[in-house]
Design a protein around this motif. Structure first.
Motif, short mmCIF file in Angstrom:
data_model
loop_
_atom_site.label_atom_id
_atom_site.label_comp_id
_atom_site.label_asym_id
_atom_site.label_seq_id
_atom_site.Cartn_x
_atom_site.Cartn_y
_atom_site.Cartn_z
N ALA A 283 0.85 -1.18 0.00
CA ALA A 283 0.00 0.00 0.00
C ALA A 283 0.89 1.24 0.00
O ALA A 283 2.03 1.19 0.44
CB ALA A 283 -0.92 0.01 1.22
N PRO A 284 0.38 2.38 -0.50
CA PRO A 284 1.21 3.58 -0.56
C PRO A 284 1.49 4.17 0.81
O PRO A 284 0.67 4.07 1.72
CB PRO A 284 0.37 4.55 -1.42
CG PRO A 284 -1.03 4.09 -1.23
CD PRO A 284 -0.97 2.60 -1.08
N ALA A 285 2.65 4.77 0.95
CA ALA A 285 2.99 5.50 2.16
C ALA A 285 2.56 6.95 1.99
O ALA A 285 2.83 7.56 0.96
CB ALA A 285 4.48 5.42 2.43
N SER A 286 1.88 7.49 2.98
CA SER A 286 1.44 8.88 2.89
C SER A 286 2.65 9.82 2.89
O SER A 286 3.72 9.46 3.39
CB SER A 286 0.54 9.22 4.07
OG SER A 286 1.31 9.25 5.27
N PRO A 287 2.49 11.04 2.33
CA PRO A 287 3.59 12.00 2.38
C PRO A 287 4.08 12.25 3.80
O PRO A 287 5.27 12.42 4.04
CB PRO A 287 2.98 13.26 1.76
CG PRO A 287 1.91 12.76 0.85
CD PRO A 287 1.34 11.55 1.56
N ALA A 288 3.14 12.26 4.75
CA ALA A 288 3.53 12.48 6.15
C ALA A 288 4.41 11.35 6.65
O ALA A 288 5.39 11.58 7.36
CB ALA A 288 2.28 12.61 7.02
N LEU A 289 4.06 10.10 6.28
CA LEU A 289 4.87 8.96 6.72
C LEU A 289 6.26 9.01 6.10
O LEU A 289 7.27 8.76 6.78
CB LEU A 289 4.18 7.65 6.36
CG LEU A 289 4.95 6.37 6.72
CD1 LEU A 289 5.23 6.30 8.21
CD2 LEU A 289 4.18 5.13 6.25
#
Length: 518
Positions: A283-289
């Protein structure tokens, strides 16, 4: 340091088959770790190959020969690796049974692959071998590997002979067996990019029957990589200890695992001094992560796009902007060509969603014992026609839009779930999101958003998400319903289980008009 700036200790083109490469790895890598089961056991390259040759001799005496299929129903770890190498030495073909598959899928794997032998651990709580197939216990295989007796027969094995069959998860039907030869495995090593550097120590959470392991045998042997298995059962504290104590250089995990790692109290950045790159899977990692991992741990996160039929397709680079890491799966890896086309195979311009087609050395040779399905899966130009939808950005990065069957039509407009998931995932109160379509009167289908909130005690409202989405996407793409969950369900391949989500949507929407917590 990146893999592009270094050369591997061994060169793939110098070896005629997997057995020859294993012998070279034993000589060159010697006493370096090949596998580590933290707190339990470890084995060097030299001992791994020694045990594999001993087991190969034993298997040969029991009638296993070139072209035969052997099924492994074993936990991920050293014993699995010894069996895989031993089978490869004989020119036989290894297939593994994912421990998360059910009895129906397991029976389908055996029916398609017809193994001459199954090696199984009867004490590990894994699936039973279907009736009628010979079985060797894990204990007997280990004893044979440790004995060091017997002579491995000389077998004429080429790089075009099959090495492994990797089965799909069976999410949309019975599992299908994609098979790979040594040339495939060599191509995977050549396409590794930043994922491989000399004598890496790689933390893997991938079950060994998965393509993420089975296709990487040559990559490991060429680069001298130590494969470090994750803590069982998984915990953030366990992952932290393994990364620190085993001096891991490449760490893999799903976004939730990275999130939980960052939440550990007293997280010490100096514990990750050896880690050079983190990898996000499933799954994609959020920009914050992405930002938090770089700030708190000091390493970049990269994203890899792959599938059972092509374990390497594309990926981001460590210096890519966080928006690229979150919204795209990067550029095609070395030796891979990707097209986005309409249903008739015509290439589409950048920005337009279409079917993803793939060609290159990492792509499967076909489906085992299924020539018809193989022929139907490749176009006239030799491209594998995937079930994924996507588009190329103006900068040439590939962005996923979903699966062919995942798209839903709301009021006559096509909605691709991944685009909506990415947008909702950027909301500051959302940790993870998944979206599915649900049948509805008049407009056909509506969007149902499943949300894991940043703060379980204060989740965003449906109207919050609709306002957020409408400011960034067409209004018809905003979710119509929201269900708050503690975790997004994953399938056997560790990807979002949309079948389970559709069932949950049906269950909840029969009882509530807007939002329900599960």
């Amino acid at each position: 340091m990146t893999a592009l700036e270094t050369s591997p200790p061994l060169r793939a083109e110098e070896f005629a088959n997997t057995g020859d490469l294993l012998d070279a790895a034993a000589r060159v890598h010697g006493d370096r770790d090949a596998y580590v089961e933290p707190g339990t056991a470890r084995i060097s390259f030299a001992k791994w190959v020694f045990r594999s040759r001993s087991l190969a001799a034993h298997l040969s005496e029991h009638g296993v020969g070139k072209g035969d299929v052997v099924a492994l129903i074993l936990p991920s770890g050293i014993d699995y690796a010894v069996c895989f190498a031993a089978i490869s030495i004989l020119g036989a073909v290894t297939t593994g049974v994912n421990p998360r598959l059910g009895p129906r899928e397991t029976e389908a794997i055996f029916e398609q692959s017809r193994p001459v032998l199954a090696i199984r651990d009867p004490d590990a709580g894994l699936r039973e071998v279907p009736a009628g197939y010979p079985v060797m216990s894990r204990a007997d295989a280990v004893a044979a590997a440790m004995a060091g007796l017997g002579v491995t027969p000389s077998v004429a094995v080429t790089r075009s002979d099959p090495v492994t069959i990797v089965f799909t998860s069976g999410t949309t039907g019975l599992p299908k067996g994609a098979w790979f030869d040594a040339d495939n495995l060599a191509a995977s090593a050549a396409a590794a990019g930043v994922m491989s550097a000399p004598y890496d120590r790689r933390l893997t959470g991938t079950p060994f029957p998965h393509a993420g392991y089975m296709s990487k045998l040559w990559d490991q042997l060429i680069w001298g990589t130590a494969v470090v298995t994750g803590p069982v059962p998984w915990s953030a504290a366990g992952m932290y200890a393994v990364l620190r104590d085993e001096r891991v250089t490449v760490g893999g995990g799903v976004p939730t695992q990275w999130e939980k790692l960052l939440e550990l109290p007293g997280l010490d950045r100096s514990a990750f001094v050896h880690l050079r790159v983190g990898v996000v899977a499933s799954a994609p990692a959020s920009p914050a992560l992405v930002s938090r991992v770089r700030d708190l741990i000091g390493v970049p996160l990269v994203v890899r796009y792959a599938m059972t039929e092509s374990p390497t397709v594309s990926g981001t680079e460590p210096d890519d902007a966080r928006e690229i890491q979150f919204r795209t799966v990067g550029r095609p890896q070395h030796g891979m060509t990707v097209r986005v086309t309409d249903d008739d195979g015509r290439e589409l311009p950048r920005g337009e969603v279409g079917r993803i087609r793939i060609r290159g050395g990492c792509v499967t040779r076909g489906y085992w014992n299924n020539d018809t399905l193989t022929a139907d899966s490749f176009d006239r130009d030799g491209f594998f026609v995937s079930g994924d939808l996507g588009y190329f950005t103006g900068e040439g990065n590939l962005a996923l839009a979903g699966r062919v069957g995942d798209m839903y039509i709301r009021g006559g407009f096509n909605v691709h779930p991944i685009e909506v998931e990415h947008t909702i995932g950027e909301h500051p109160d959302v940790r993870q999101a998944a979206v599915v379509g649900h049948p509805a009167p008049v407009i056909g289908e509506i969007g149902v958003a499943f949300v894991v909130p940043e703060d379980p005690e204060s989740p965003p409202s449906l109207e919050d998400l609709r306002t957020w989405s409408r400011a960034r996407l067409a209004d018809y793409k905003a979710p119509d319903h929201m269900i708050v969950v503690d975790a997004i369900p994953l399938n056997a391949m560790a990807k979002i289980d949309r079948v389970a989500l559709r069932s949950l949507a049906q269950e909840h929407l029969s009882r509530t008009p807007a939002v329900r917590r599960r």
